[in-house]
Design a protein around this motif. Structure first.
Motif, PDB file in Angstrom:
ATOM      1  N   GLU A 263       0.829  -1.199   0.000  1.00 54.52           N
ATOM      2  CA  GLU A 263       0.000   0.000   0.000  1.00 54.52           C
ATOM      3  C   GLU A 263       0.867   1.255   0.000  1.00 54.52           C
ATOM      4  O   GLU A 263       1.892   1.302   0.681  1.00 54.52           O
ATOM      5  CB  GLU A 263      -0.909   0.033   1.232  1.00 54.52           C
ATOM      6  CG  GLU A 263      -1.954  -1.052   1.262  1.00 54.52           C
ATOM      7  CD  GLU A 263      -2.836  -0.993   2.491  1.00 54.52           C
ATOM      8  OE1 GLU A 263      -3.910  -1.606   2.458  1.00 54.52           O
ATOM      9  OE2 GLU A 263      -2.463  -0.330   3.480  1.00 54.52           O
ATOM     10  N   ALA A 264       0.423   2.270  -0.754  1.00 49.92           N
ATOM     11  CA  ALA A 264       1.070   3.581  -0.735  1.00 49.92           C
ATOM     12  C   ALA A 264       0.314   4.468   0.252  1.00 49.92           C
ATOM     13  O   ALA A 264      -0.913   4.552   0.199  1.00 49.92           O
ATOM     14  CB  ALA A 264       1.053   4.201  -2.130  1.00 49.92           C
ATOM     15  N   VAL A 265       1.050   5.109   1.153  1.00 46.52           N
ATOM     16  CA  VAL A 265       0.438   5.826   2.279  1.00 46.52           C
ATOM     17  C   VAL A 265       0.794   7.308   2.222  1.00 46.52           C
ATOM     18  O   VAL A 265       1.931   7.681   1.917  1.00 46.52           O
ATOM     19  CB  VAL A 265       0.912   5.221   3.621  1.00 46.52           C
ATOM     20  CG1 VAL A 265       0.278   5.950   4.797  1.00 46.52           C
ATOM     21  CG2 VAL A 265       0.566   3.733   3.678  1.00 46.52           C
ATOM     22  N   PHE A 266      -0.183   8.149   2.535  1.00 45.89           N
ATOM     23  CA  PHE A 266       0.003   9.599   2.586  1.00 45.89           C
ATOM     24  C   PHE A 266       0.614   9.974   3.929  1.00 45.89           C
ATOM     25  O   PHE A 266      -0.014   9.811   4.977  1.00 45.89           O
ATOM     26  CB  PHE A 266      -1.350  10.291   2.417  1.00 45.89           C
ATOM     27  CG  PHE A 266      -1.295  11.788   2.361  1.00 45.89           C
ATOM     28  CD1 PHE A 266      -1.125  12.437   1.145  1.00 45.89           C
ATOM     29  CD2 PHE A 266      -1.426  12.553   3.511  1.00 45.89           C
ATOM     30  CE1 PHE A 266      -1.093  13.824   1.077  1.00 45.89           C
ATOM     31  CE2 PHE A 266      -1.387  13.936   3.452  1.00 45.89           C
ATOM     32  CZ  PHE A 266      -1.214  14.570   2.241  1.00 45.89           C
ATOM     33  N   TYR A 295      -6.476   2.637  -1.176  1.00 53.46           N
ATOM     34  CA  TYR A 295      -5.799   3.241  -0.025  1.00 53.46           C
ATOM     35  C   TYR A 295      -4.350   3.531  -0.390  1.00 53.46           C
ATOM     36  O   TYR A 295      -3.693   2.701  -1.005  1.00 53.46           O
ATOM     37  CB  TYR A 295      -5.831   2.291   1.180  1.00 53.46           C
ATOM     38  CG  TYR A 295      -5.307   2.903   2.452  1.00 53.46           C
ATOM     39  CD1 TYR A 295      -6.137   3.680   3.246  1.00 53.46           C
ATOM     40  CD2 TYR A 295      -3.983   2.739   2.830  1.00 53.46           C
ATOM     41  CE1 TYR A 295      -5.651   4.273   4.412  1.00 53.46           C
ATOM     42  CE2 TYR A 295      -3.498   3.325   3.988  1.00 53.46           C
ATOM     43  CZ  TYR A 295      -4.336   4.083   4.780  1.00 53.46           C
ATOM     44  OH  TYR A 295      -3.855   4.678   5.921  1.00 53.46           O
ATOM     45  N   ASP A 296      -3.885   4.714  -0.095  1.00 55.34           N
ATOM     46  CA  ASP A 296      -4.466   5.843   0.610  1.00 55.34           C
ATOM     47  C   ASP A 296      -4.929   6.846  -0.449  1.00 55.34           C
ATOM     48  O   ASP A 296      -4.127   7.323  -1.242  1.00 55.34           O
ATOM     49  CB  ASP A 296      -3.402   6.431   1.534  1.00 55.34           C
ATOM     50  CG  ASP A 296      -3.830   7.541   2.437  1.00 55.34           C
ATOM     51  OD1 ASP A 296      -4.763   8.271   2.103  1.00 55.34           O
ATOM     52  OD2 ASP A 296      -3.208   7.701   3.505  1.00 55.34           O
ATOM     53  N   GLN A 297      -6.254   7.181  -0.458  1.00 56.46           N
ATOM     54  CA  GLN A 297      -6.797   8.003  -1.529  1.00 56.46           C
ATOM     55  C   GLN A 297      -6.140   9.373  -1.619  1.00 56.46           C
ATOM     56  O   GLN A 297      -6.050   9.957  -2.708  1.00 56.46           O
ATOM     57  CB  GLN A 297      -8.308   8.157  -1.350  1.00 56.46           C
ATOM     58  CG  GLN A 297      -9.113   6.977  -1.842  1.00 56.46           C
ATOM     59  CD  GLN A 297      -8.949   6.740  -3.340  1.00 56.46           C
ATOM     60  OE1 GLN A 297      -8.818   7.680  -4.114  1.00 56.46           O
ATOM     61  NE2 GLN A 297      -8.923   5.466  -3.744  1.00 56.46           N
ATOM     62  N   ARG A 298      -5.676   9.915  -0.511  1.00 61.42           N
ATOM     63  CA  ARG A 298      -5.022  11.224  -0.563  1.00 61.42           C
ATOM     64  C   ARG A 298      -3.766  11.167  -1.422  1.00 61.42           C
ATOM     65  O   ARG A 298      -3.504  12.078  -2.214  1.00 61.42           O
ATOM     66  CB  ARG A 298      -4.677  11.689   0.854  1.00 61.42           C
ATOM     67  CG  ARG A 298      -5.876  12.009   1.719  1.00 61.42           C
ATOM     68  CD  ARG A 298      -5.449  12.268   3.155  1.00 61.42           C
ATOM     69  NE  ARG A 298      -4.869  11.062   3.763  1.00 61.42           N
ATOM     70  CZ  ARG A 298      -4.359  11.026   4.994  1.00 61.42           C
ATOM     71  NH1 ARG A 298      -4.334  12.140   5.736  1.00 61.42           N
ATOM     72  NH2 ARG A 298      -3.860   9.899   5.477  1.00 61.42           N
ATOM     73  N   LEU A 300      -3.073   8.621  -3.686  1.00 61.26           N
ATOM     74  CA  LEU A 300      -3.440   8.168  -5.022  1.00 61.26           C
ATOM     75  C   LEU A 300      -4.028   9.316  -5.839  1.00 61.26           C
ATOM     76  O   LEU A 300      -3.816   9.396  -7.057  1.00 61.26           O
ATOM     77  CB  LEU A 300      -4.430   7.008  -4.934  1.00 61.26           C
ATOM     78  CG  LEU A 300      -3.907   5.737  -4.240  1.00 61.26           C
ATOM     79  CD1 LEU A 300      -4.996   4.665  -4.199  1.00 61.26           C
ATOM     80  CD2 LEU A 300      -2.662   5.199  -4.932  1.00 61.26           C
ATOM     81  N   THR A 301      -4.776  10.210  -5.184  1.00 73.86           N
ATOM     82  CA  THR A 301      -5.293  11.393  -5.873  1.00 73.86           C
ATOM     83  C   THR A 301      -4.159  12.288  -6.346  1.00 73.86           C
ATOM     84  O   THR A 301      -4.191  12.840  -7.456  1.00 73.86           O
ATOM     85  CB  THR A 301      -6.232  12.182  -4.947  1.00 73.86           C
ATOM     86  OG1 THR A 301      -7.361  11.359  -4.593  1.00 73.86           O
ATOM     87  CG2 THR A 301      -6.749  13.451  -5.630  1.00 73.86           C
ATOM     88  N   LEU A 302      -3.145  12.433  -5.509  1.00 74.83           N
ATOM     89  CA  LEU A 302      -1.973  13.215  -5.885  1.00 74.83           C
ATOM     90  C   LEU A 302      -1.293  12.597  -7.107  1.00 74.83           C
ATOM     91  O   LEU A 302      -0.907  13.309  -8.051  1.00 74.83           O
ATOM     92  CB  LEU A 302      -0.995  13.285  -4.716  1.00 74.83           C
ATOM     93  CG  LEU A 302       0.288  14.109  -4.929  1.00 74.83           C
ATOM     94  CD1 LEU A 302      -0.056  15.570  -5.189  1.00 74.83           C
ATOM     95  CD2 LEU A 302       1.210  13.973  -3.717  1.00 74.83           C
ATOM     96  N   PHE A 303      -1.163  11.264  -7.131  1.00 76.06           N
ATOM     97  CA  PHE A 303      -0.595  10.589  -8.295  1.00 76.06           C
ATOM     98  C   PHE A 303      -1.412  10.892  -9.556  1.00 76.06           C
ATOM     99  O   PHE A 303      -0.869  11.040 -10.653  1.00 76.06           O
ATOM    100  CB  PHE A 303      -0.540   9.081  -8.084  1.00 76.06           C
ATOM    101  CG  PHE A 303       0.416   8.621  -7.018  1.00 76.06           C
ATOM    102  CD1 PHE A 303       1.368   9.475  -6.487  1.00 76.06           C
ATOM    103  CD2 PHE A 303       0.362   7.315  -6.537  1.00 76.06           C
ATOM    104  CE1 PHE A 303       2.255   9.047  -5.510  1.00 76.06           C
ATOM    105  CE2 PHE A 303       1.247   6.873  -5.561  1.00 76.06           C
ATOM    106  CZ  PHE A 303       2.183   7.744  -5.043  1.00 76.06           C
ATOM    107  N   GLY A 304      -2.748  10.948  -9.387  1.00 75.52           N
ATOM    108  CA  GLY A 304      -3.619  11.234 -10.520  1.00 75.52           C
ATOM    109  C   GLY A 304      -3.488  12.661 -11.023  1.00 75.52           C
ATOM    110  O   GLY A 304      -3.753  12.936 -12.199  1.00 75.52           O
TER     111      GLY A 304
END
Length: 441
Positions: A263-266, A295-298, A300-304
Protein backbone atom coordinates in the motif's frame (compact mmCIF):
# COMPACT_ATOMS: atom_id res chain seq x y z
CA UNK A 1 4.86 -0.49 -43.39
CA UNK A 2 8.29 -2.05 -43.91
CA UNK A 3 8.54 -4.80 -46.53
CA UNK A 4 11.30 -7.40 -46.36
CA UNK A 5 12.05 -9.43 -49.50
CA UNK A 6 13.83 -12.74 -49.19
CA UNK A 7 14.89 -15.13 -51.95
CA UNK A 8 15.04 -18.89 -51.90
CA UNK A 9 16.28 -21.43 -54.46
CA UNK A 10 14.80 -21.06 -57.88
CA UNK A 11 12.33 -18.33 -58.65
CA UNK A 12 10.40 -18.37 -55.36
CA UNK A 13 10.37 -15.07 -53.49
CA UNK A 14 9.35 -14.64 -49.87
CA UNK A 15 7.83 -11.34 -48.79
CA UNK A 16 7.18 -10.48 -45.13
CA UNK A 17 5.15 -7.45 -44.06
CA UNK A 18 5.51 -6.78 -40.30
CA UNK A 19 2.61 -5.42 -38.28
CA UNK A 20 2.51 -2.15 -36.32
CA UNK A 21 4.00 -2.55 -32.82
CA UNK A 22 3.14 0.79 -31.24
CA UNK A 23 2.93 0.50 -27.46
CA UNK A 24 -0.54 1.05 -26.02
CA UNK A 25 -1.38 3.14 -22.96
CA UNK A 26 -4.71 1.38 -22.45
CA UNK A 27 -5.10 -0.64 -19.25
CA UNK A 28 -3.79 -4.19 -19.71
CA UNK A 29 -5.35 -6.62 -17.23
CA UNK A 30 -2.87 -9.45 -16.76
CA UNK A 31 -2.77 -12.15 -14.07
CA UNK A 32 -0.79 -11.80 -10.82
CA UNK A 33 -0.03 -8.08 -11.13
CA UNK A 34 -1.60 -4.63 -10.85
CA UNK A 35 -4.08 -2.83 -8.62
CA UNK A 36 -6.11 -4.74 -6.04
CA UNK A 37 -8.98 -4.15 -3.61
CA UNK A 38 -9.28 -5.52 -0.07
CA UNK A 39 -12.06 -7.89 0.98
CA UNK A 40 -12.31 -8.54 4.73
CA UNK A 41 -13.95 -11.61 6.27
CA UNK A 42 -14.34 -13.23 9.69
CA UNK A 43 -13.86 -16.96 9.94
CA UNK A 44 -16.83 -17.27 12.32
CA UNK A 45 -19.30 -15.40 10.04
CA UNK A 46 -20.76 -16.56 6.73
CA UNK A 47 -20.36 -13.88 4.02
CA UNK A 48 -23.18 -12.75 1.75
CA UNK A 49 -21.69 -14.04 -1.49
CA UNK A 50 -24.50 -12.66 -3.67
CA UNK A 51 -23.86 -9.14 -2.43
CA UNK A 52 -20.13 -9.71 -2.77
CA UNK A 53 -20.56 -10.33 -6.49
CA UNK A 54 -21.29 -6.62 -6.97
CA UNK A 55 -18.03 -5.63 -5.28
CA UNK A 56 -15.65 -7.41 -7.65
CA UNK A 57 -13.83 -4.90 -9.85
CA UNK A 58 -13.42 -6.43 -13.29
CA UNK A 59 -10.51 -4.07 -14.01
CA UNK A 60 -8.38 -6.00 -11.53
CA UNK A 61 -6.82 -9.45 -11.78
CA UNK A 62 -5.87 -9.48 -8.07
CA UNK A 63 -7.78 -9.17 -4.81
CA UNK A 64 -6.43 -9.07 -1.27
CA UNK A 65 -8.50 -11.39 0.93
CA UNK A 66 -8.15 -10.72 4.67
CA UNK A 67 -9.64 -13.35 6.96
CA UNK A 68 -9.82 -12.75 10.71
CA UNK A 69 -9.41 -15.88 12.84
CA UNK A 70 -9.30 -14.07 16.19
CA UNK A 71 -12.45 -15.89 17.35
CA UNK A 72 -10.45 -19.13 17.18
CA UNK A 73 -7.50 -17.90 19.20
CA UNK A 74 -7.87 -20.72 21.73
CA UNK A 75 -9.63 -23.43 19.71
CA UNK A 76 -9.28 -25.41 16.53
CA UNK A 77 -10.30 -24.03 13.13
CA UNK A 78 -11.49 -27.43 11.99
CA UNK A 79 -14.98 -27.29 13.48
CA UNK A 80 -16.21 -24.50 11.22
CA UNK A 81 -13.43 -22.10 10.33
CA UNK A 82 -11.68 -24.13 7.63
CA UNK A 83 -14.89 -24.88 5.72
CA UNK A 84 -15.82 -21.21 5.69
CA UNK A 85 -12.36 -20.12 4.58
CA UNK A 86 -12.65 -22.68 1.79
CA UNK A 87 -15.99 -21.22 0.66
CA UNK A 88 -14.49 -17.73 0.62
CA UNK A 89 -11.59 -18.81 -1.56
CA UNK A 90 -13.94 -20.80 -3.78
CA UNK A 91 -15.86 -17.58 -4.47
CA UNK A 92 -12.73 -15.87 -5.78
CA UNK A 93 -11.79 -18.92 -7.84
CA UNK A 94 -15.21 -18.82 -9.52
CA UNK A 95 -14.67 -15.14 -10.28
CA UNK A 96 -11.26 -15.92 -11.83
CA UNK A 97 -9.32 -13.73 -9.43
CA UNK A 98 -5.81 -14.33 -8.18
CA UNK A 99 -5.67 -13.87 -4.42
CA UNK A 100 -3.27 -12.16 -2.06
CA UNK A 101 -4.22 -13.91 1.18
CA UNK A 102 -3.67 -12.57 4.67
CA UNK A 103 -5.02 -14.59 7.58
CA UNK A 104 -4.56 -12.94 10.97
CA UNK A 105 -5.93 -12.74 14.49
CA UNK A 106 -6.35 -8.95 14.44
CA UNK A 107 -7.77 -6.31 12.10
CA UNK A 108 -8.02 -3.42 14.58
CA UNK A 109 -4.49 -2.87 15.82
CA UNK A 110 -5.05 -4.96 18.98
CA UNK A 111 -2.94 -8.02 18.28
CA UNK A 112 -1.70 -8.32 21.87
CA UNK A 113 -5.33 -8.86 22.94
CA UNK A 114 -6.50 -10.99 20.02
CA UNK A 115 -3.62 -13.42 19.52
CA UNK A 116 -3.41 -16.80 21.29
CA UNK A 117 -1.82 -16.81 24.71
CA UNK A 118 0.16 -19.93 23.84
CA UNK A 119 2.42 -19.98 20.77
CA UNK A 120 1.51 -23.63 20.16
CA UNK A 121 -1.96 -22.50 19.01
CA UNK A 122 -0.39 -20.36 16.27
CA UNK A 123 1.53 -23.35 14.93
CA UNK A 124 -1.56 -25.52 15.23
CA UNK A 125 -3.62 -23.05 13.21
CA UNK A 126 -0.95 -22.87 10.49
CA UNK A 127 -0.97 -26.66 10.29
CA UNK A 128 -4.77 -26.70 9.99
CA UNK A 129 -4.74 -24.00 7.33
CA UNK A 130 -2.61 -26.26 5.17
CA UNK A 131 -5.80 -27.98 3.98
CA UNK A 132 -7.15 -24.88 2.26
CA UNK A 133 -3.77 -23.44 1.28
CA UNK A 134 -3.05 -26.53 -0.77
CA UNK A 135 -6.57 -26.96 -2.13
CA UNK A 136 -6.64 -23.36 -3.37
CA UNK A 137 -2.97 -23.02 -4.19
CA UNK A 138 -3.91 -22.48 -7.83
CA UNK A 139 -5.35 -19.02 -7.04
CA UNK A 140 -3.29 -17.92 -4.00
CA UNK A 141 -0.51 -15.83 -5.51
CA UNK A 142 0.92 -14.52 -2.22
CA UNK A 143 0.31 -15.43 1.43
CA UNK A 144 1.16 -12.30 3.45
CA UNK A 145 2.52 -12.43 6.98
CA UNK A 146 2.66 -15.18 9.57
CA UNK A 147 -0.79 -14.69 11.22
CA UNK A 148 0.50 -12.41 14.00
CA UNK A 149 0.90 -8.70 14.65
CA UNK A 150 -1.41 -5.70 14.39
CA UNK A 151 -3.51 -6.10 11.23
CA UNK A 152 -1.38 -9.15 10.48
CA UNK A 153 1.50 -6.82 9.57
CA UNK A 154 4.14 -8.48 11.72
CA UNK A 155 4.59 -5.82 14.39
CA UNK A 156 3.37 -5.41 17.99
CA UNK A 157 3.31 -9.11 18.84
CA UNK A 158 4.89 -11.40 21.42
CA UNK A 159 5.73 -13.92 18.70
CA UNK A 160 8.12 -12.09 16.38
CA UNK A 161 11.50 -13.01 17.85
CA UNK A 162 13.83 -14.70 15.39
CA UNK A 163 13.20 -18.24 16.68
CA UNK A 164 9.41 -17.99 16.65
CA UNK A 165 9.45 -16.22 13.28
CA UNK A 166 11.46 -19.09 11.81
CA UNK A 167 9.06 -21.63 13.31
CA UNK A 168 6.03 -19.91 11.76
CA UNK A 169 7.70 -19.43 8.38
CA UNK A 170 8.84 -23.05 8.26
CA UNK A 171 5.36 -24.23 9.20
CA UNK A 172 3.79 -22.14 6.43
CA UNK A 173 6.36 -23.29 3.90
CA UNK A 174 5.55 -26.91 4.69
CA UNK A 175 1.79 -26.55 4.11
CA UNK A 176 1.38 -23.92 1.37
CA UNK A 177 0.54 -24.75 -2.23
CA UNK A 178 3.41 -25.02 -4.68
CA UNK A 179 2.35 -21.94 -6.69
CA UNK A 180 2.06 -19.68 -3.63
CA UNK A 181 4.69 -17.18 -2.53
CA UNK A 182 5.08 -16.25 1.12
CA UNK A 183 5.75 -12.62 2.05
CA UNK A 184 7.18 -10.97 5.16
CA UNK A 185 6.68 -7.34 6.15
CA UNK A 186 10.25 -6.02 6.32
CA UNK A 187 13.55 -6.90 4.64
CA UNK A 188 15.03 -7.55 8.09
CA UNK A 189 12.37 -10.24 8.62
CA UNK A 190 13.62 -11.97 5.47
CA UNK A 191 17.19 -11.82 6.71
CA UNK A 192 16.13 -13.27 10.06
CA UNK A 193 14.94 -16.32 8.11
CA UNK A 194 18.18 -16.77 6.18
CA UNK A 195 21.81 -17.20 7.20
CA UNK A 196 24.30 -14.39 6.83
CA UNK A 197 26.52 -14.54 3.77
CA UNK A 198 23.84 -14.46 1.06
CA UNK A 199 24.76 -11.00 -0.23
CA UNK A 200 25.58 -12.40 -3.68
CA UNK A 201 22.92 -15.10 -3.71
CA UNK A 202 19.83 -13.36 -2.37
CA UNK A 203 17.71 -13.90 -5.48
CA UNK A 204 18.64 -17.58 -5.73
CA UNK A 205 17.79 -18.18 -2.06
CA UNK A 206 14.45 -16.40 -2.45
CA UNK A 207 13.62 -18.47 -5.52
CA UNK A 208 14.24 -21.68 -3.58
CA UNK A 209 12.01 -20.90 -0.60
CA UNK A 210 9.59 -18.52 -2.40
CA UNK A 211 9.62 -15.87 0.33
CA UNK A 212 9.17 -12.27 -0.81
CA UNK A 213 8.07 -9.00 0.78
CA UNK A 214 5.01 -6.84 1.34
CA UNK A 215 5.08 -3.22 2.44
CA UNK A 216 1.97 -1.43 3.71
CA UNK A 217 3.82 1.79 4.51
CA UNK A 218 5.20 2.81 1.11
CA UNK A 219 5.94 6.58 1.02
CA UNK A 220 4.37 7.06 4.47
CA UNK A 221 7.67 8.38 5.83
CA UNK A 222 11.39 8.27 5.08
CA UNK A 223 11.45 4.75 6.56
CA UNK A 224 8.14 3.64 4.94
CA UNK A 225 6.58 3.71 8.42
CA UNK A 226 9.20 1.44 9.94
CA UNK A 227 9.89 -0.83 6.99
CA UNK A 228 13.48 0.42 6.96
CA UNK A 229 15.84 1.40 9.74
CA UNK A 230 17.60 4.68 10.38
CA UNK A 231 20.97 5.68 8.97
CA UNK A 232 23.14 5.70 12.09
CA UNK A 233 26.53 6.04 10.41
CA UNK A 234 27.61 2.52 11.31
CA UNK A 235 27.07 -0.64 9.33
CA UNK A 236 24.23 -2.66 10.90
CA UNK A 237 24.29 -6.42 11.29
CA UNK A 238 22.52 -8.96 9.09
CA UNK A 239 19.56 -9.27 11.46
CA UNK A 240 19.20 -5.54 12.05
CA UNK A 241 17.19 -3.01 9.99
CA UNK A 242 19.27 -1.15 7.43
CA UNK A 243 18.88 2.42 6.20
CA UNK A 244 16.56 3.14 3.29
CA UNK A 245 19.25 3.33 0.62
CA UNK A 246 20.72 -0.04 1.60
CA UNK A 247 17.33 -1.69 2.02
CA UNK A 248 16.15 -0.55 -1.41
CA UNK A 249 19.26 -2.06 -2.97
CA UNK A 250 18.56 -5.26 -1.03
CA UNK A 251 14.94 -5.36 -2.22
CA UNK A 252 16.04 -4.91 -5.82
CA UNK A 253 18.22 -8.02 -5.58
CA UNK A 254 15.73 -10.06 -3.58
CA UNK A 255 12.67 -9.31 -5.69
CA UNK A 256 14.29 -10.37 -8.93
CA UNK A 257 12.80 -13.80 -8.15
CA UNK A 258 9.94 -13.12 -5.67
CA UNK A 259 7.13 -10.51 -5.67
CA UNK A 260 6.83 -7.31 -3.66
CA UNK A 261 3.72 -5.18 -3.18
CA UNK A 262 1.49 -3.42 -0.66
CA UNK A 263 0.00 0.00 0.00
CA UNK A 264 1.07 3.58 -0.73
CA UNK A 265 0.44 5.83 2.28
CA UNK A 266 0.00 9.60 2.59
CA UNK A 267 2.51 10.89 5.12
CA UNK A 268 1.32 14.18 6.60
CA UNK A 269 4.84 15.44 7.17
CA UNK A 270 6.52 13.59 4.30
CA UNK A 271 4.42 13.78 1.13
CA UNK A 272 5.85 17.16 0.12
CA UNK A 273 9.22 15.49 -0.32
CA UNK A 274 7.78 13.27 -3.02
CA UNK A 275 8.07 14.00 -6.73
CA UNK A 276 6.90 11.95 -9.73
CA UNK A 277 10.50 11.03 -10.48
CA UNK A 278 11.19 9.90 -6.90
CA UNK A 279 7.98 7.85 -6.67
CA UNK A 280 8.52 6.03 -9.96
CA UNK A 281 12.20 5.41 -9.26
CA UNK A 282 11.48 3.85 -5.85
CA UNK A 283 8.64 1.66 -7.12
CA UNK A 284 10.95 0.39 -9.85
CA UNK A 285 13.78 -0.20 -7.40
CA UNK A 286 11.44 -2.14 -5.10
CA UNK A 287 10.20 -4.11 -8.13
CA UNK A 288 6.59 -3.46 -7.16
CA UNK A 289 4.09 -5.96 -8.58
CA UNK A 290 0.83 -4.99 -6.84
CA UNK A 291 -0.69 -2.03 -4.94
CA UNK A 292 -3.98 -1.21 -3.22
CA UNK A 293 -6.18 0.86 -5.55
CA UNK A 294 -8.31 2.37 -2.76
CA UNK A 295 -5.80 3.24 -0.02
CA UNK A 296 -4.47 5.84 0.61
CA UNK A 297 -6.80 8.00 -1.53
CA UNK A 298 -5.02 11.22 -0.56
CA UNK A 299 -1.79 9.96 -2.10
CA UNK A 300 -3.44 8.17 -5.02
CA UNK A 301 -5.29 11.39 -5.87
CA UNK A 302 -1.97 13.22 -5.88
CA UNK A 303 -0.59 10.59 -8.30
CA UNK A 304 -3.62 11.23 -10.52
CA UNK A 305 -2.92 14.97 -10.54
CA UNK A 306 0.74 14.58 -11.46
CA UNK A 307 1.52 14.46 -15.18
CA UNK A 308 4.04 12.02 -16.57
CA UNK A 309 6.62 14.12 -18.38
CA UNK A 310 9.50 11.80 -19.27
CA UNK A 311 8.48 11.45 -22.91
CA UNK A 312 7.36 8.46 -24.97
CA UNK A 313 3.79 7.27 -25.43
CA UNK A 314 3.01 8.05 -21.77
CA UNK A 315 3.83 11.74 -22.12
CA UNK A 316 0.92 13.74 -20.69
CA UNK A 317 -0.74 10.75 -19.00
CA UNK A 318 -1.11 10.73 -15.21
CA UNK A 319 1.48 9.17 -12.92
CA UNK A 320 -1.36 7.08 -11.46
CA UNK A 321 -2.05 5.58 -14.89
CA UNK A 322 1.66 5.05 -15.50
CA UNK A 323 2.01 3.17 -12.20
CA UNK A 324 -1.02 1.03 -13.02
CA UNK A 325 0.45 0.14 -16.39
CA UNK A 326 3.90 -0.72 -15.08
CA UNK A 327 3.34 -2.71 -11.88
CA UNK A 328 4.77 -6.19 -12.30
CA UNK A 329 5.73 -7.28 -15.82
CA UNK A 330 4.83 -5.34 -18.97
CA UNK A 331 5.87 -6.97 -22.24
CA UNK A 332 6.06 -4.86 -25.38
CA UNK A 333 6.99 -6.19 -28.80
CA UNK A 334 9.42 -3.72 -30.34
CA UNK A 335 9.99 -5.20 -33.79
CA UNK A 336 9.71 -8.35 -35.84
CA UNK A 337 12.23 -9.16 -38.54
CA UNK A 338 12.06 -11.97 -41.07
CA UNK A 339 15.24 -13.96 -41.66
CA UNK A 340 15.92 -16.69 -44.16
CA UNK A 341 17.94 -19.84 -43.54
CA UNK A 342 18.56 -22.96 -45.59
CA UNK A 343 15.84 -24.72 -43.63
CA UNK A 344 13.33 -21.99 -44.45
CA UNK A 345 12.08 -18.63 -43.12
CA UNK A 346 12.05 -17.57 -39.49
CA UNK A 347 11.20 -14.56 -37.37
CA UNK A 348 13.36 -12.57 -34.97
CA UNK A 349 10.99 -11.07 -32.40
CA UNK A 350 12.32 -8.35 -30.10
CA UNK A 351 10.50 -8.03 -26.77
CA UNK A 352 11.07 -5.56 -23.94
CA UNK A 353 9.89 -5.80 -20.33
CA UNK A 354 8.87 -2.24 -19.44
CA UNK A 355 7.38 -3.16 -16.07
CA UNK A 356 8.71 -2.56 -12.58
CA UNK A 357 9.23 -6.30 -12.02
CA UNK A 358 9.79 -9.60 -13.84
CA UNK A 359 7.23 -12.25 -14.61
CA UNK A 360 7.33 -14.71 -11.71
CA UNK A 361 5.06 -17.46 -13.07
CA UNK A 362 5.83 -19.72 -16.01
CA UNK A 363 4.19 -18.84 -19.31
CA UNK A 364 3.66 -20.65 -22.60
CA UNK A 365 3.90 -18.93 -25.98
CA UNK A 366 2.57 -19.99 -29.34
CA UNK A 367 2.92 -18.69 -32.89
CA UNK A 368 0.15 -19.61 -35.28
CA UNK A 369 -1.43 -18.71 -38.58
CA UNK A 370 -5.04 -17.83 -39.09
CA UNK A 371 -7.29 -16.92 -42.03
CA UNK A 372 -11.01 -16.64 -42.72
CA UNK A 373 -11.32 -20.38 -42.27
CA UNK A 374 -9.96 -20.18 -38.72
CA UNK A 375 -6.70 -21.11 -36.97
CA UNK A 376 -4.08 -22.90 -39.00
CA UNK A 377 -0.84 -24.46 -37.86
CA UNK A 378 0.36 -23.70 -34.32
CA UNK A 379 3.91 -23.85 -32.97
CA UNK A 380 4.90 -23.83 -29.28
CA UNK A 381 7.91 -21.69 -28.45
CA UNK A 382 10.62 -22.41 -25.89
CA UNK A 383 11.11 -18.85 -24.65
CA UNK A 384 11.26 -18.25 -20.89
CA UNK A 385 9.74 -14.82 -20.37
CA UNK A 386 10.74 -14.92 -16.69
CA UNK A 387 14.29 -14.20 -17.84
CA UNK A 388 13.43 -10.66 -18.93
CA UNK A 389 14.48 -8.19 -16.25
CA UNK A 390 12.69 -4.83 -15.97
CA UNK A 391 13.90 -2.57 -18.77
CA UNK A 392 15.63 -5.44 -20.55
CA UNK A 393 15.13 -6.12 -24.25
CA UNK A 394 15.75 -9.52 -25.87
CA UNK A 395 15.43 -10.89 -29.37
CA UNK A 396 13.97 -14.38 -29.68
CA UNK A 397 14.06 -16.56 -32.75
CA UNK A 398 11.12 -18.53 -34.06
CA UNK A 399 11.16 -21.00 -36.94
CA UNK A 400 8.12 -20.66 -39.15
CA UNK A 401 6.83 -23.20 -41.60
CA UNK A 402 6.56 -22.34 -45.29
CA UNK A 403 2.92 -21.34 -45.43
CA UNK A 404 1.30 -18.08 -46.42
CA UNK A 405 -0.87 -15.85 -44.34
CA UNK A 406 -0.71 -13.68 -41.23
CA UNK A 407 1.19 -14.83 -38.16
CA UNK A 408 0.01 -14.24 -34.58
CA UNK A 409 1.58 -14.64 -31.15
CA UNK A 410 -0.21 -15.55 -27.94
CA UNK A 411 1.00 -16.02 -24.36
CA UNK A 412 -0.75 -17.82 -21.51
CA UNK A 413 0.08 -18.68 -17.93
CA UNK A 414 1.11 -22.31 -17.98
CA UNK A 415 -0.73 -23.59 -14.92
CA UNK A 416 -4.23 -22.41 -15.87
CA UNK A 417 -4.15 -20.93 -19.36
CA UNK A 418 -4.88 -17.37 -18.20
CA UNK A 419 -4.16 -14.95 -21.04
CA UNK A 420 -1.11 -12.71 -20.70
CA UNK A 421 -1.43 -9.72 -23.01
CA UNK A 422 1.35 -7.75 -24.62
CA UNK A 423 1.17 -3.97 -24.25
CA UNK A 424 0.65 -3.62 -28.00
CA UNK A 425 -2.55 -3.73 -29.95
CA UNK A 426 -4.10 -7.17 -29.39
CA UNK A 427 -7.37 -8.77 -30.39
CA UNK A 428 -10.10 -9.61 -27.87
CA UNK A 429 -8.42 -12.92 -27.08
CA UNK A 430 -5.10 -11.24 -26.31
CA UNK A 431 -3.34 -12.38 -29.49
CA UNK A 432 -0.96 -10.01 -31.26
CA UNK A 433 -0.42 -9.90 -34.98
CA UNK A 434 3.22 -10.23 -36.02
CA UNK A 435 2.95 -9.75 -39.77
CA UNK A 436 2.14 -11.51 -43.03
CA UNK A 437 4.30 -13.89 -45.05
CA UNK A 438 3.64 -14.15 -48.78
CA UNK A 439 5.29 -16.46 -51.30
CA UNK A 440 5.60 -15.76 -55.01
CA UNK A 441 6.39 -18.58 -57.41
Amino acid sequence: MERIFLRRRGNRRWRFCPADFTETTEAVCNPARGWYQIFTFYAEKEPDFKELEWCIDKRDALDLVRINIGAFRDRSLKAEGLARIGRILSFFRKNRCDVILRIAYDHEGKAMEREPFFFEWVLQHIKELGEVLQEYGDIIFVFQGVLVGNWGEMHTSRFLGADKLRSMAEALASVKGGNTYLAVRRPVHWRMLHPEGLEKGIGEAAARDQIGLFDDGIFGSESNLGTFGENTGKKPGWQEPWGKKEELLFEGKLCRTVPNGGEAVFGESFYRQLTPQKVLAELAQMRITYLNRTYDQRLLTLFGQWEYSAGGVWQGKSVFDYIGGHMGYRFVIRKVKAVFKKEGPGLEITVQNKGFAPLYQEAELFVFTEDKMGPGQKKKLTWDMRSLDPGEEKTFFCDIWPVEGPFFLEMKRKRDGAVIRFANSCDKRGRIRLGTLEVDS
